[in-house]
Scaffold this motif. Sequence first.
Motif, PDB file in Angstrom:
ATOM      1  N   UNK A  91       0.841  -1.195   0.000  1.00 29.34           N
ATOM      2  CA  UNK A  91       0.000   0.000   0.000  1.00 29.34           C
ATOM      3  C   UNK A  91       0.880   1.250   0.000  1.00 29.34           C
ATOM      4  N   UNK A  92       0.749   2.137  -0.965  1.00 22.34           N
ATOM      5  CA  UNK A  92       1.501   3.391  -0.930  1.00 22.34           C
ATOM      6  C   UNK A  92       1.149   4.190   0.323  1.00 22.34           C
ATOM      7  N   UNK A  93       2.095   4.989   0.790  1.00 25.66           N
ATOM      8  CA  UNK A  93       1.849   5.770   1.993  1.00 25.66           C
ATOM      9  C   UNK A  93       2.550   7.114   1.972  1.00 25.66           C
ATOM     10  N   UNK A  94       2.029   8.035   2.766  1.00 24.05           N
ATOM     11  CA  UNK A  94       2.597   9.378   2.889  1.00 24.05           C
ATOM     12  C   UNK A  94       2.718   9.707   4.365  1.00 24.05           C
ATOM     13  N   UNK A  95       3.893  10.141   4.781  1.00 24.10           N
ATOM     14  CA  UNK A  95       4.081  10.629   6.142  1.00 24.10           C
ATOM     15  C   UNK A  95       3.544  12.052   6.213  1.00 24.10           C
ATOM     16  N   UNK A  96       2.543  12.251   7.067  1.00 24.11           N
ATOM     17  CA  UNK A  96       1.882  13.553   7.167  1.00 24.11           C
ATOM     18  C   UNK A  96       2.698  14.513   8.022  1.00 24.11           C
ATOM     19  N   UNK A  97       2.978  15.694   7.477  1.00 20.95           N
ATOM     20  CA  UNK A  97       3.589  16.774   8.257  1.00 20.95           C
ATOM     21  C   UNK A  97       2.633  17.963   8.357  1.00 20.95           C
ATOM     22  N   UNK A  98       2.011  18.302   7.239  1.00 17.05           N
ATOM     23  CA  UNK A  98       0.984  19.340   7.219  1.00 17.05           C
ATOM     24  C   UNK A  98       0.161  19.151   5.947  1.00 17.05           C
ATOM     25  N   UNK A  99      -0.955  19.868   5.860  1.00 14.10           N
ATOM     26  CA  UNK A  99      -1.870  19.641   4.742  1.00 14.10           C
ATOM     27  C   UNK A  99      -1.282  20.087   3.409  1.00 14.10           C
ATOM     28  N   UNK A 100      -0.520  21.150   3.409  1.00 12.16           N
ATOM     29  CA  UNK A 100       0.101  21.609   2.161  1.00 12.16           C
ATOM     30  C   UNK A 100       1.058  20.552   1.623  1.00 12.16           C
ATOM     31  N   UNK A 101       1.889  19.998   2.489  1.00 15.43           N
ATOM     32  CA  UNK A 101       2.827  18.952   2.081  1.00 15.43           C
ATOM     33  C   UNK A 101       2.076  17.704   1.624  1.00 15.43           C
ATOM     34  N   UNK A 102       0.995  17.366   2.339  1.00 10.64           N
ATOM     35  CA  UNK A 102       0.193  16.201   1.968  1.00 10.64           C
ATOM     36  C   UNK A 102      -0.412  16.375   0.571  1.00 10.64           C
ATOM     37  N   UNK A 103      -0.926  17.560   0.290  1.00 19.37           N
ATOM     38  CA  UNK A 103      -1.513  17.831  -1.020  1.00 19.37           C
ATOM     39  C   UNK A 103      -0.482  17.659  -2.130  1.00 19.37           C
ATOM     40  N   UNK A 104       0.725  18.158  -1.884  1.00 15.86           N
ATOM     41  CA  UNK A 104       1.801  18.018  -2.876  1.00 15.86           C
ATOM     42  C   UNK A 104       2.127  16.552  -3.126  1.00 15.86           C
ATOM     43  N   UNK A 105       2.187  15.771  -2.044  1.00 14.77           N
ATOM     44  CA  UNK A 105       2.502  14.344  -2.170  1.00 14.77           C
ATOM     45  C   UNK A 105       1.374  13.590  -2.881  1.00 14.77           C
ATOM     46  N   UNK A 106       0.129  13.928  -2.546  1.00 16.65           N
ATOM     47  CA  UNK A 106      -1.012  13.276  -3.201  1.00 16.65           C
ATOM     48  C   UNK A 106      -1.028  13.570  -4.701  1.00 16.65           C
ATOM     49  N   UNK A 107      -0.654  14.785  -5.064  1.00 15.44           N
ATOM     50  CA  UNK A 107      -0.665  15.163  -6.481  1.00 15.44           C
ATOM     51  C   UNK A 107       0.342  14.355  -7.303  1.00 15.44           C
ATOM     52  N   UNK A 108       1.321  13.757  -6.642  1.00 11.55           N
ATOM     53  CA  UNK A 108       2.287  12.890  -7.335  1.00 11.55           C
ATOM     54  C   UNK A 108       1.703  11.501  -7.593  1.00 11.55           C
ATOM     55  N   UNK A 109       0.665  11.145  -6.814  1.00 17.26           N
ATOM     56  CA  UNK A 109       0.101   9.795  -6.878  1.00 17.26           C
ATOM     57  C   UNK A 109      -1.233   9.711  -7.606  1.00 17.26           C
ATOM     58  N   UNK A 110      -2.008  10.791  -7.530  1.00 20.02           N
ATOM     59  CA  UNK A 110      -3.360  10.754  -8.073  1.00 20.02           C
ATOM     60  C   UNK A 110      -3.373  11.148  -9.554  1.00 20.02           C
ATOM     61  N   UNK A 111      -4.332  10.612 -10.322  1.00 14.11           N
ATOM     62  CA  UNK A 111      -4.363  10.883 -11.763  1.00 14.11           C
ATOM     63  C   UNK A 111      -4.714  12.338 -12.105  1.00 14.11           C
ATOM     64  N   UNK A 112      -5.481  13.001 -11.225  1.00 12.92           N
ATOM     65  CA  UNK A 112      -5.801  14.417 -11.466  1.00 12.92           C
ATOM     66  C   UNK A 112      -5.374  15.234 -10.255  1.00 12.92           C
ATOM     67  N   UNK A 113      -4.958  16.456 -10.482  1.00 19.51           N
ATOM     68  CA  UNK A 113      -4.481  17.304  -9.393  1.00 19.51           C
ATOM     69  C   UNK A 113      -5.653  17.763  -8.524  1.00 19.51           C
ATOM     70  N   UNK A 114      -5.368  17.944  -7.259  1.00 20.31           N
ATOM     71  CA  UNK A 114      -6.384  18.413  -6.326  1.00 20.31           C
ATOM     72  C   UNK A 114      -6.047  19.822  -5.852  1.00 20.31           C
TER      73      UNK A 114
END
Length: 202
Positions: free
Chosen positions: A179-202
Amino acid sequence: MIKNIVFDFGGVLVQHDFMTFFTKILGSKEKVAWFMQNVLPEKVNNDIDMELHEPSYYIEQQKRLWPEYTEALDAFDKHYTDIFIGESEGIRDLMLKLKADGYRLLGLSNWSSRVYDVMAKFDIFNLIEGSIISKDVHQLKPNKDIYMSFLQKFNVKADECVFIDDRPDNIEGCKAVGMPGIVFRNTQQLTQELNKLLPTRI
Protein backbone atom coordinates in the motif's frame (compact mmCIF):
# COMPACT_ATOMS: atom_id res chain seq x y z
CA MET A 1 -4.96 3.55 -9.79
CA ILE A 2 -5.65 5.10 -6.39
CA LYS A 3 -9.34 4.94 -5.44
CA ASN A 4 -9.20 5.06 -1.64
CA ILE A 5 -7.60 7.68 0.63
CA VAL A 6 -6.96 6.19 4.06
CA PHE A 7 -6.39 8.47 7.04
CA ASP A 8 -4.86 7.92 10.44
CA PHE A 9 -6.82 9.89 13.06
CA GLY A 10 -4.66 11.43 15.81
CA GLY A 11 -1.91 13.62 14.37
CA VAL A 12 -3.55 13.68 10.93
CA LEU A 13 -7.25 14.55 11.17
CA VAL A 14 -7.00 16.07 14.65
CA GLN A 15 -4.02 17.37 16.55
CA HIS A 16 -3.10 16.59 20.16
CA ASP A 17 -0.99 18.36 22.76
CA PHE A 18 0.08 16.03 25.56
CA MET A 19 2.80 18.44 26.68
CA THR A 20 0.47 21.35 27.47
CA PHE A 21 -2.14 19.04 29.02
CA PHE A 22 0.27 17.43 31.46
CA THR A 23 2.38 20.54 32.12
CA LYS A 24 -0.66 22.11 33.79
CA ILE A 25 -0.61 19.23 36.25
CA LEU A 26 3.07 18.35 36.59
CA GLY A 27 4.50 21.85 36.35
CA SER A 28 7.30 21.59 33.80
CA LYS A 29 8.08 20.13 30.40
CA GLU A 30 10.96 18.17 31.90
CA LYS A 31 8.61 16.43 34.32
CA VAL A 32 6.14 15.71 31.53
CA ALA A 33 8.89 14.18 29.38
CA TRP A 34 9.89 11.89 32.26
CA PHE A 35 6.25 11.02 32.94
CA MET A 36 5.65 10.08 29.29
CA GLN A 37 8.77 7.90 29.21
CA ASN A 38 8.14 6.10 32.49
CA VAL A 39 4.58 6.39 33.80
CA LEU A 40 2.65 6.53 30.53
CA PRO A 41 5.15 5.10 28.01
CA GLU A 42 4.44 3.89 24.50
CA LYS A 43 3.99 0.29 25.67
CA VAL A 44 1.16 1.30 28.01
CA ASN A 45 -0.45 3.42 25.30
CA ASN A 46 -0.18 0.46 22.91
CA ASP A 47 -1.83 -1.80 25.49
CA ILE A 48 -4.63 0.74 25.86
CA ASP A 49 -5.07 0.91 22.07
CA MET A 50 -5.04 -2.88 21.73
CA GLU A 51 -7.82 -2.90 24.34
CA LEU A 52 -7.79 -6.44 25.64
CA HIS A 53 -9.26 -4.70 28.70
CA GLU A 54 -11.11 -1.40 29.13
CA PRO A 55 -8.80 1.67 29.02
CA SER A 56 -9.46 2.35 32.71
CA TYR A 57 -7.93 -1.06 33.56
CA TYR A 58 -4.53 0.11 32.33
CA ILE A 59 -4.82 3.48 34.06
CA GLU A 60 -5.57 1.78 37.38
CA GLN A 61 -2.62 -0.52 36.80
CA GLN A 62 -0.30 2.47 36.36
CA LYS A 63 -1.77 4.19 39.44
CA ARG A 64 -0.84 1.17 41.52
CA LEU A 65 2.70 1.26 40.13
CA TRP A 66 3.04 5.05 40.40
CA PRO A 67 0.74 6.28 43.21
CA GLU A 68 2.54 9.63 43.30
CA TYR A 69 1.20 10.30 39.77
CA THR A 70 -2.43 9.50 40.56
CA GLU A 71 -3.57 13.07 39.85
CA ALA A 72 -2.00 13.11 36.38
CA LEU A 73 -3.33 9.65 35.53
CA ASP A 74 -6.81 10.56 36.76
CA ALA A 75 -6.73 13.69 34.59
CA PHE A 76 -5.72 11.57 31.60
CA ASP A 77 -8.64 9.26 32.33
CA LYS A 78 -11.32 11.84 33.11
CA HIS A 79 -10.38 14.73 30.81
CA TYR A 80 -9.01 12.76 27.89
CA THR A 81 -10.64 14.78 25.11
CA ASP A 82 -8.95 17.97 26.35
CA ILE A 83 -5.70 16.60 24.93
CA PHE A 84 -7.13 16.98 21.41
CA ILE A 85 -7.04 20.62 20.44
CA GLY A 86 -8.45 20.89 16.92
CA GLU A 87 -8.55 19.74 13.33
CA SER A 88 -5.31 19.79 11.38
CA GLU A 89 -5.28 23.07 9.49
CA GLY A 90 -6.72 22.71 5.98
CA ILE A 91 -7.43 18.98 6.24
CA ARG A 92 -11.22 19.37 6.05
CA ASP A 93 -11.08 21.31 2.76
CA LEU A 94 -8.72 18.73 1.29
CA MET A 95 -11.00 15.87 2.31
CA LEU A 96 -14.02 17.61 0.81
CA LYS A 97 -12.14 18.07 -2.48
CA LEU A 98 -11.12 14.41 -2.51
CA LYS A 99 -14.67 13.31 -1.76
CA ALA A 100 -16.05 15.55 -4.53
CA ASP A 101 -13.55 13.98 -6.94
CA GLY A 102 -14.98 10.55 -6.15
CA TYR A 103 -12.35 9.15 -3.82
CA ARG A 104 -13.44 6.91 -0.98
CA LEU A 105 -12.29 8.29 2.39
CA LEU A 106 -11.49 5.60 4.98
CA GLY A 107 -9.77 5.44 8.36
CA LEU A 108 -7.11 3.25 9.97
CA SER A 109 -6.05 4.16 13.49
CA ASN A 110 -4.46 2.82 16.64
CA TRP A 111 -6.95 3.92 19.29
CA SER A 112 -8.94 2.67 22.23
CA SER A 113 -12.71 3.01 22.66
CA ARG A 114 -11.94 6.57 23.79
CA VAL A 115 -11.85 7.36 20.09
CA TYR A 116 -15.63 7.76 20.23
CA ASP A 117 -15.30 10.63 22.71
CA VAL A 118 -12.91 12.40 20.34
CA MET A 119 -15.13 11.67 17.33
CA ALA A 120 -18.06 13.22 19.18
CA LYS A 121 -15.96 16.36 19.79
CA PHE A 122 -14.86 16.84 16.15
CA ASP A 123 -17.33 16.37 13.31
CA ILE A 124 -14.54 16.00 10.75
CA PHE A 125 -14.80 12.27 11.42
CA ASN A 126 -18.20 12.34 9.68
CA LEU A 127 -16.33 12.68 6.38
CA ILE A 128 -14.89 9.19 6.84
CA GLU A 129 -17.03 6.45 5.29
CA GLY A 130 -15.70 3.72 7.57
CA SER A 131 -12.63 2.69 9.51
CA ILE A 132 -10.69 -0.01 11.30
CA ILE A 133 -9.65 0.87 14.85
CA SER A 134 -7.04 -1.18 16.68
CA LYS A 135 -9.35 -1.81 19.64
CA ASP A 136 -11.86 -3.58 17.37
CA VAL A 137 -9.38 -6.10 15.95
CA HIS A 138 -6.82 -6.16 18.81
CA GLN A 139 -4.09 -5.43 16.29
CA LEU A 140 -1.70 -2.48 16.05
CA LYS A 141 0.10 -0.54 13.36
CA PRO A 142 2.77 -0.97 12.10
CA ASN A 143 2.22 -4.74 12.26
CA LYS A 144 1.15 -6.35 9.00
CA ASP A 145 -2.01 -7.95 10.37
CA ILE A 146 -3.98 -4.73 10.88
CA TYR A 147 -3.35 -3.59 7.30
CA MET A 148 -4.52 -6.97 6.04
CA SER A 149 -7.63 -6.71 8.23
CA PHE A 150 -8.30 -3.29 6.70
CA LEU A 151 -8.02 -4.59 3.13
CA GLN A 152 -10.30 -7.49 3.93
CA LYS A 153 -12.94 -5.44 5.73
CA PHE A 154 -13.33 -2.92 2.92
CA ASN A 155 -12.63 -5.38 0.09
CA VAL A 156 -10.02 -3.10 -1.44
CA LYS A 157 -6.66 -3.74 -3.10
CA ALA A 158 -3.52 -2.40 -1.45
CA ASP A 159 -2.27 -0.67 -4.59
CA GLU A 160 -5.60 1.15 -4.97
CA CYS A 161 -5.15 2.84 -1.57
CA VAL A 162 -2.86 5.49 -0.19
CA PHE A 163 -2.39 5.62 3.58
CA ILE A 164 -1.63 8.87 5.43
CA ASP A 165 -0.06 8.71 8.89
CA ASP A 166 2.13 11.03 10.95
CA ARG A 167 4.48 8.20 12.01
CA PRO A 168 7.07 6.92 9.51
CA ASP A 169 7.03 3.41 11.02
CA ASN A 170 3.31 3.11 10.26
CA ILE A 171 3.96 4.11 6.67
CA GLU A 172 6.65 1.46 6.43
CA GLY A 173 4.04 -1.00 7.71
CA CYS A 174 1.56 -0.18 4.97
CA LYS A 175 4.23 -0.35 2.29
CA ALA A 176 5.09 -3.86 3.48
CA VAL A 177 1.66 -5.02 2.27
CA GLY A 178 1.92 -3.11 -1.02
CA MET A 179 0.00 0.00 0.00
CA PRO A 180 1.50 3.39 -0.93
CA GLY A 181 1.85 5.77 1.99
CA ILE A 182 2.60 9.38 2.89
CA VAL A 183 4.08 10.63 6.14
CA PHE A 184 1.88 13.55 7.17
CA ARG A 185 3.59 16.77 8.26
CA ASN A 186 0.98 19.34 7.22
CA THR A 187 -1.87 19.64 4.74
CA GLN A 188 0.10 21.61 2.16
CA GLN A 189 2.83 18.95 2.08
CA LEU A 190 0.19 16.20 1.97
CA THR A 191 -1.51 17.83 -1.02
CA GLN A 192 1.80 18.02 -2.88
CA GLU A 193 2.50 14.34 -2.17
CA LEU A 194 -1.01 13.28 -3.20
CA ASN A 195 -0.67 15.16 -6.48
CA LYS A 196 2.29 12.89 -7.34
CA LEU A 197 0.10 9.80 -6.88
CA LEU A 198 -3.36 10.75 -8.07
CA PRO A 199 -4.36 10.88 -11.76
CA THR A 200 -5.80 14.42 -11.47
CA ARG A 201 -4.48 17.30 -9.39
CA ILE A 202 -6.38 18.41 -6.33
